[in-house]
Design an enzyme around this catalytic site. Structure first.
Site, PDB file in Angstrom:
ATOM      1  CG  HIS A  88      12.960  29.224 -21.557  1.00  0.00           C
ATOM      2  ND1 HIS A  88      14.226  28.690 -21.728  1.00  0.00           N
ATOM      3  CD2 HIS A  88      12.410  29.283 -22.783  1.00  0.00           C
ATOM      4  CE1 HIS A  88      14.427  28.459 -23.006  1.00  0.00           C
ATOM      5  NE2 HIS A  88      13.344  28.813 -23.674  1.00  0.00           N
ATOM      6  NE  ARG A 123       1.238   2.702   9.626  1.00  0.00           N
ATOM      7  CZ  ARG A 123       2.392   2.097   9.314  1.00  0.00           C
ATOM      8  NH1 ARG A 123       2.429   0.789   9.175  1.00  0.00           N
ATOM      9  NH2 ARG A 123       3.479   2.801   9.144  1.00  0.00           N
ATOM     10  CD  GLU A 151       0.497  -3.679  13.116  1.00  0.00           C
ATOM     11  OE1 GLU A 151       1.413  -3.682  12.295  1.00  0.00           O
ATOM     12  OE2 GLU A 151      -0.009  -2.640  13.589  1.00  0.00           O
ATOM     13  N   GLY A 175      -0.552  -6.741   8.575  1.00  0.00           N
ATOM     14  CA  GLY A 175       0.826  -6.267   8.553  1.00  0.00           C
ATOM     15  C   GLY A 175       1.748  -7.454   8.752  1.00  0.00           C
ATOM     16  CB  SER A 176       3.152  -9.897   6.359  1.00  0.00           C
ATOM     17  OG  SER A 176       3.852  -8.993   5.526  1.00  0.00           O
ATOM     18  CG  ASN A 177       7.088  -6.238   7.358  1.00  0.00           C
ATOM     19  OD1 ASN A 177       7.260  -7.213   6.642  1.00  0.00           O
ATOM     20  ND2 ASN A 177       7.203  -4.997   6.915  1.00  0.00           N
ATOM     21  CG  ASP A 178       4.926  -4.918  13.558  1.00  0.00           C
ATOM     22  OD1 ASP A 178       6.016  -5.094  14.133  1.00  0.00           O
ATOM     23  OD2 ASP A 178       4.522  -3.792  13.216  1.00  0.00           O
ATOM     24  CB  CYS A 215      -0.395  -2.972   3.694  1.00  0.00           C
ATOM     25  SG  CYS A 215      -0.513  -2.884   5.502  1.00  0.00           S
TER      26      CYS A 215
END
Length: 799
Positions: free
Chosen positions: A429, A587, A689, A710-713, A760
């Site tokens: 409810h 992934r 990456e 994977g731009s970070n790695d 990504c």
């Protein structure tokens, strides 16, 4: 042509009525009649009849009764809680004391005897109110009027019908009509009398042909409890919940997408003749609490019936019509019955052009959590409510906190900024009212009345996934509203990054082309909670407490492998289904050794590394004999999602693949697990990456169907900066010329080989200029965090 039936003045049998008879028998009865007359060959609906609204109209028109009632209605301030109770009581008493229309009692007795001849003396009936404005696509009136269960004599039926007439003037019914803009004299009441199914010896529940929180119409939500279904509506028993994906169900994929086993601590059953009342509560044995109240074949059967009902109502109304359906399983014969169906009203009129997203902009410790209802955030002062009398103290903007809520609270509940209850599920409810009022609610928040204090300021957040959270104090938040209909093309596919299945259907409402990165680490850490090798080889775990915890996790599964594969497949499946048929790039796991070690049992299987970022991760982990059995479980889960669930929009992506040798070995492993690239449309991507991925992009393109940068790695390995090194954080720049040069080469190389290339990483979410730079280099897709999608799209749209 309908067959000729014996005419009874105030009675119509269900097979004599349909949706066109709303004014005669009200929404609930018209809908039951429609189920019987239009779909009776394909689903089971318990027998019964309707007392026409003409009986109610004659009762209130006799002896000037209506004029006396209107005087009370007009002279009462229905916003004053001190005035509404006495006025409502006077109105109900006028109806209870009025003589019934001539012939009504006789008609009820004749109809009941007919059912007794077929089903036995004293056959149990459910008596439910059915208003003439009820169960339409714009107003459900759900729970507003009274129902009576286990009514076993003609005399008791007559009394229950009169009580139903009177319930048209309960406080909540009067308040609901005022809120919805219905004139009191325009709504009449019919009463439905339906044979009861012995669900007290089995189970019952509610079905929605959409996701109640996101409004996604691609799923069927089946909830259920042991015993009679009133325990769901009242929020007394926390129900089981099951999700079925409509598009793949229509393709013949018989699979339950997600299961949530509720507590189901009590059940409502028939009372004995010696008991007071017609029903009573019983405790549920522990073993039954832990078991699903219906089987998978029954869940799928109910889902198919629900889809059939939705399709029929959609055809009738000429617009998509999601449905709210009640079901019951008969203990003696084991059959499933549909006992009610009505259009769902909360999401039915929601336009898709405007999107409103709530997000916290501050933080505070979480006090407690429970099942989130809605997607909003609200702040307010705690106001405990034990009974209806306490509602007088509920002020505008308070947070109503209770064990459960009751239907006769509704007129006051709209003053609340949010609702928190200790019991209940998504169809109780409190949840139904909160959705209709458009306020956030958290149900099943165990310990709420102990952990919170009266007068305490709190923040209720239902914007963080399936679990709603209560935080102390006033936590600031923002609301993003975007008119999707006016959004201009941005010249690139915008996709989204996601890891939490609980927010998948909500995130899927974003105007994105699919999922560019589905991280499964959240599922492993949160839904599974243990190291896969510890689940596979619990005998190698050295800590006895950890062994017991692993055993508790896997209870009800064949073994640890079954637990891991099933839970992982469920999480991946929910994300993939939410975006179906849009592509979802999943992934495979990319935990580092220190992250794996923190999982339950992980300490016995992971070695310490000085720099986990550059260590045992990605493809090298999958092919190592130590971890390969765990990776094979991941492959089994993905195969289950694609092959068994039918979610072929899933694309596999391999992370941190350092060399062509690793690439070939991993592809061989997944092929041995039944994931053959190209088979059943399977695509396999690779994360781009590592500089080696760019330098050998043409060779990697021969092995994989696409790339995701994977731009970070890639920044870490190009500039030689550890992503975790705080002292070098200012030098970590994804727009450094060297990094941009590699990204440009990767895009060009992928396109040279005819391969898809997306990105990504975090940079496009945080840096407006970077997204534009990528588009200028003709990148195929940009995948963003959910909270960045609308902002980036707006910026690119304007540009």
């Amino acid at each position: 042509m309908k067959p000729q039936q014996h005419y009874v003045r105030f009675v119509r049998w269900f097979d004599e009525i349909g949706l066109d008879d709303l004014e005669l028998v009200g929404g609930k009865n018209a809908s039951l009649g429609e189920l019987v007359t239009a779909l009776g060959d394909t689903l089971k609906v318990p027998e019964g009849f309707a007392i026409t609204a003409d009986a109610y109209r004659r009762l209130v028109d006799a002896g000037g009764l209506w004029q006396r009632m209107m005087l009370i209605l007009d002279q009462t301030n229905w916003k004053d809680p001190k005035a509404t109770g006495p006025a409502s009581a006077k109105l109900r008493k006028l109806i209870l004391d009025a003589p019934l229309p001539d012939g009504l009692a006789t008609d009820i007795q004749i109809a009941y005897r007919r059912l007794e001849r077929k089903f036995g003396r004293g056959v149990a009936m459910a008596v439910r109110s059915s208003a003439t404005a009820e169960d339409s696509p714009s107003a459900s009136f759900a729970g507003v009027h009274e129902s009576y269960l286990n009514v076993r004599s003609a005399k008791a039926l007559v009394s229950a019908v009169r009580e139903c007439f009177a319930s048209l003037f309960s406080e909540r019914a009067i308040s609901y009509r005022i809120d919805k803009g219905f004139a009191h004299h325009s709504v009449a009441l019919s009463v439905g009398v339906q044979r009861m199914i012995r669900a007290d010896r089995a189970s019952s529940g509610v079905i929605f042909t959409l996701d109640t929180e996101s409004g996604s119409r691609d799923v069927v939500l089946v909830s259920g409890v042991w015993g009679l279904g009133e325990s769901i509506v009242q929020g007394i028993a926390d129900p089981d919940e099951f999700l079925v994906h409509k598009p793949t169900l229509r393709l013949g994929r018989n699979y339950v997408l997600r299961r949530r086993i509720g507590a189901k601590a009590v059940k409502l059953v028939y009372a004995k003749r010696s008991d007071s009342g017609r029903t009573k509560w019983q405790p549920v044995p522990r073993k039954m609490q832990e078991a699903a109240c219906i089987s998978d074949p029954e869940i799928l059967d109910l889902a198919r019936q629900a889809v059939l009902i939705e399709e029929h109502y959609t055809k009738h109304y000429g617009v998509p019509t999601p449905m709210d359906i009640e079901w019951a399983k008969d203990g003696p014969d084991g059959e499933l019955y549909i006992i009610q169906a009505r259009p769902e009203t909360v999401h039915a009129s929601t336009g898709e052009a405007a999107l409103k997203l709530y997000r916290l902009t501050g933080n505070a410790p979480v006090i407690l959590s429970g099942q989130a209802v809605g997607q909003g955030i609200a702040t307010g002062v705690v106001r405990f409510v034990k009974n209806k009398e306490d509602l007088a103290e509920l002020n505008e903007g308070d947070v109503l906190v209770a064990e459960t809520t009751a239907p006769d609270w509704e007129s006051a509940m709209k003053r609340a900024a949010a609702i928190v209850t200790e019991h209940g599920g998504r169809t109780c409810h409190a949840a139904i009212v909160a959705r209709e009022l458009g306020i956030p609610a958290i149900v099943g928040a165990t310990g709420a009345r102990t952990l919170l204090k009266a007068g305490q300021e709190i923040t209720i957040s239902c914007a963080e996934g399936e679990r709603g959270k209560v935080r102390g104090g006033h936590v600031p938040f923002a609301i993003d509203t975007v008119d999707i209909g006016n959004m201009q093309p941005v010249g690139v596919e915008i996709m989204v990054n996601i890891g939490n299945p609980d927010i998948a259907f909500r995130t899927a409402a974003l105007p994105v082309a699919g999922v560019g990165l589905a991280r499964i680490e959240f599922i492993i850490a949160d839904a599974i909670g243990a190291h896969p090798m510890a689940l596979l080889f619990p005998e190698r775990v050295t800590n006895e407490k950890t062994k017991r915890a692993l055993a508790a996790l896997t209870k009800g599964y064949r073994d640890g492998a079954d637990y891991y594969t099933s839970r992982l497949a469920e999480g991946i499946g929910v994300i993939t289904a939410a975006f179906y048929p849009r592509p979802v790039i999943v992934r495979t796991s990319d935990f580092k050794s220190n992250e794996y070690a923190s999982l339950l049992g992980g300490a016995d299987f992971e070695m310490a590394e000085n720099n986990p970022m550059l260590g045992f991760r990605g493809a090298s982990r999958y092919m190592h004999p130590f971890f390969q059995p765990a990776f094979e479980l991941e492959c089994a889960a993905i195969k289950r999602v694609r092959d068994d669930m039918g979610l072929t929009n899933l694309i596999v992506m391999i992370p941190f693949c350092r060399s062509l040798k690793e690439a070939n070995e991993v592809l061989n492993i997944i092929a041995r697990c039944g994931l053959n690239r190209g088979e059943n449309g399977l695509q396999v991507y690779v994360m781009c990456e590592i500089p080696s991925n760019v330098i050998l992009v043409d060779e990697f393109a021969k092995l994989f169907d696409g790339f995701s940068i994977g731009s970070n790695d890639l920044t870490q390995l190009t500039l030689g900066i550890d992503r975790d090194a705080d002292i070098l954080a200012d030098s970590f720049d994804e727009e450094d010329p060297a990094v941009l040069e590699l990204i440009g080469q990767a895009i060009a190389g992928a396109h040279r080989s005819g391969r898809h290339c997306g990105i990504c990483g975090q940079a496009p979410s945080d840096r407006p200029g970077f997204a534009k730079w990528l588009i200028d280099r003709h990148i195929d897709s940009i995948s963003l965090n959910p909270d960045s999608v609308l902002g980036v799209m707006q910026r690119l749209s304007k540009a």
